[in-house]
Design an enzyme around this catalytic site. Structure first.
Site, short mmCIF file in Angstrom:
data_model
loop_
_atom_site.label_atom_id
_atom_site.label_comp_id
_atom_site.label_asym_id
_atom_site.label_seq_id
_atom_site.Cartn_x
_atom_site.Cartn_y
_atom_site.Cartn_z
N CYS A 142 -1.71 26.05 56.29
CA CYS A 142 -0.95 26.10 55.10
C CYS A 142 0.50 25.89 55.50
CB CYS A 142 -1.19 27.43 54.25
SG CYS A 142 -0.79 27.27 52.49
N LYS A 163 2.53 24.93 40.77
CA LYS A 163 1.65 25.62 41.92
C LYS A 163 0.40 24.83 41.79
CE LYS A 163 0.63 29.94 43.94
NZ LYS A 163 0.47 31.72 43.76
N SER A 192 -3.36 27.60 47.53
CA SER A 192 -2.30 28.37 46.74
C SER A 192 -1.05 28.08 47.50
CB SER A 192 -2.67 30.18 46.88
OG SER A 192 -1.75 30.50 46.08
N HIS A 235 -6.70 27.21 52.39
CA HIS A 235 -7.07 28.56 53.13
C HIS A 235 -8.53 28.77 53.27
CE1 HIS A 235 -2.89 30.36 53.81
NE2 HIS A 235 -2.75 29.77 52.51
N GLU A 237 -10.23 30.48 55.03
CA GLU A 237 -10.57 31.77 55.27
C GLU A 237 -10.40 33.02 54.22
OE1 GLU A 237 -6.24 31.69 55.34
OE2 GLU A 237 -7.55 30.37 56.08
N ARG A 249 -1.75 39.81 39.83
CA ARG A 249 -0.57 40.45 40.44
C ARG A 249 0.58 39.67 39.49
NH1 ARG A 249 0.98 37.90 45.90
NH2 ARG A 249 1.54 36.13 44.46
#
Length: 304
Positions: A142, A163, A192, A235, A237, A249
Site C-alpha cells: 500500500c 477514497k 483503503s 491489503h 492481509e 470509526r
C-alpha cells in the site's frame, strides 16, 4: 509455514487459537535447517493488529521462518505502548549490519502527505537503500509500495477524487508469473487509500514489470525485473472486519465516508461482511515466500 516468534508476543495466542503452527524456540533450534530470516518494518499505527495479520499469512507452508519486527526510531508511536515496542521491536541501527532473506514494508496512514513531509521519510529512505544490499526480496504494501516506487524509480503518487474503499476484483497481466500461480482468472483484494499510481508511469520504467491490475482499483502488483522488489497497492492481509472497523470509526466521527464496495451484503452495514479475498491472500503470500524468497535466496545468508 511454522513461524518463530517470541513466546509472549500477543499475536502468538491469537494464531494458536486459530490452529496456526507457531514454533517454540526449543523446537526451532532442534530442526536441522536454516530458517528464512524475515524482517517486517511495521509502519502502521495499530502495530499489534498488523503483526497478527501478516504472521497469519506467513505461517502456512512447510518452511521455518524467523520473524523480526522493525520500527522507525524517528517517529513516536501514539497507538502502541512503549512496553510492547521495546519488548518486541528493534531499530535500524541495531540490525543494519545484518542480512535478511525477505523483508516486508507495510503501509501507513500518511498518504495525503508529500513523501518528504513524513517525519520518518529520511530514515525510511535509508532502510530502502540498505535493502538493496542486505535483503534478498522486499515486499512493499500500500503506502509502502507507493513510497518504494517513488524512492527506487521516481514514480509519483496521485490523489484520487475520493477514497478508494472496498474489495475489488483484479485480473492477472502476467499469467505465467509464479507470484500468481494457482490464482483464479479474477481475484479480490481489499483497498483503503486516497492516492494511487498511474499505469502509464509504471509502463514507462523498463526495470519494472506489471503483474496485476483492477478496472476499479488500478495498478495492483508490480515487481522489479530482477525479482528483488515487489509492490502491491492493496491489503490482502486484512482481517474480515478491518474495513468495517474503519467505516464505523469514521462514520461515528461524522466524517463523510462511503460504504466499502463489494463488502457488506446489499451494501448494508448492519450485515456481516462477505470475505472474498482470504484464499487469494494466502496463496499470494505463499507464492512470494516460496518462489521469490526460499527458492532463490543463498543458503549462506552472508552471500546476499
Amino acid at each position: 509455514m511454522p513461524i518463530k516468534i517470541p513466546d509472549t508476543l500477543p499475536a502468538r495466542a491469537t494464531l494458536e487459537g486459530e490452529n496456526i503452527f507457531v514454533m517454540t524456540e526449543f523446537r526451532a533450534i532442534h530442526q536441522d535447517m536454516r530458517p528464512l530470516n524475515l524482517l517486517i518494518l511495521n509502519l502502521m499505527p495499530t502495530k499489534i493488529i498488523t503483526e497478527t495479520q501478516l504472521m497469519r499469512k506467513l505461517s502456512n507452508t512447510p518452511l521455518q521462518v524467523q520473524i523480526e519486527l522493525l520500527r522507525t526510531s524517528s517517529h513516536i508511536s501514539q497507538n502502541t505502548s512503549e512496553d510492547h515496542l521495546s519488548s518486541f521491536y528493534t531499530t535500524f541501527d541495531k540490525i543494519k549490519n545484518r542480512k535478511y532473506d525477505g523483508m516486508i514494508i507495510t503501509g501507513a496512514p500518511v498518504e495525503n502527505l508529500d513523501f518528504t513531509d513524513v517525519d520518518y521519510w529520511d530514515e525510511l529512505c535509508e532502510i530502502m537503500e540498505w535493502s538493496k544490499t542486505h535483503v534478498h526480496a522486499t515486499l512493499h504494501i500500500c503506502w509502502g509500495a507507493q513510497a518504494g516506487l517513488y524512492y527506487h524509480y521516481g514514480i509519483p503518487k496521485h490523489t484520487l477524487p475520493k477514497k478508494l474503499f472496498g474489495v475489488f476484483p483484479h485480473t492477472i497481466v502476467k499469467k505465467q508469473s509464479p507470484l500468481f500461480r494457482g490464482f483464479d482468472d479474477e481475484f479480490y483484494v481489499p483497498h483503503s487509500r486516497y492516492t494511487s499510481n498511474k499505469l502509464e508511469d509504471i509502463l514507462a520504467v523498463p526495470q519494472l514489470e506489471l503483474l496485476a491490475v483492477s478496472d476499479q482499483a488500478g495498478v495492483f502488483a508490480v515487481k522489479s525485473q530482477d525479482n528483488r522488489r515487489f509492490f502491491i497497492t492493496g491489503h490482502p492481509e486484512y482481517d474480515p472486519d478491518t474495513l468495517a472497523n474503519e467505516y464505523f470509526r469514521d462514520a461515528n466521527k461524522g466524517l463523510s465516508i462511503d460504504v466499502p464496495a463489494n463488502y457488506f451484503p446489499d451494501d448494508d452495514p448492519s450485515q456481516p461482511p462477505v470475505v472474498r479475498w482470504r484464499s487469494a491472500a494466502q496463496l499470494f503470500y505463499n507464492n512470494w515466500l516460496n518462489y521469490y524468497v526460499y527458492q532463490t535466496t543463498p543458503y549462506d545468508i552472508e552471500a546476499i
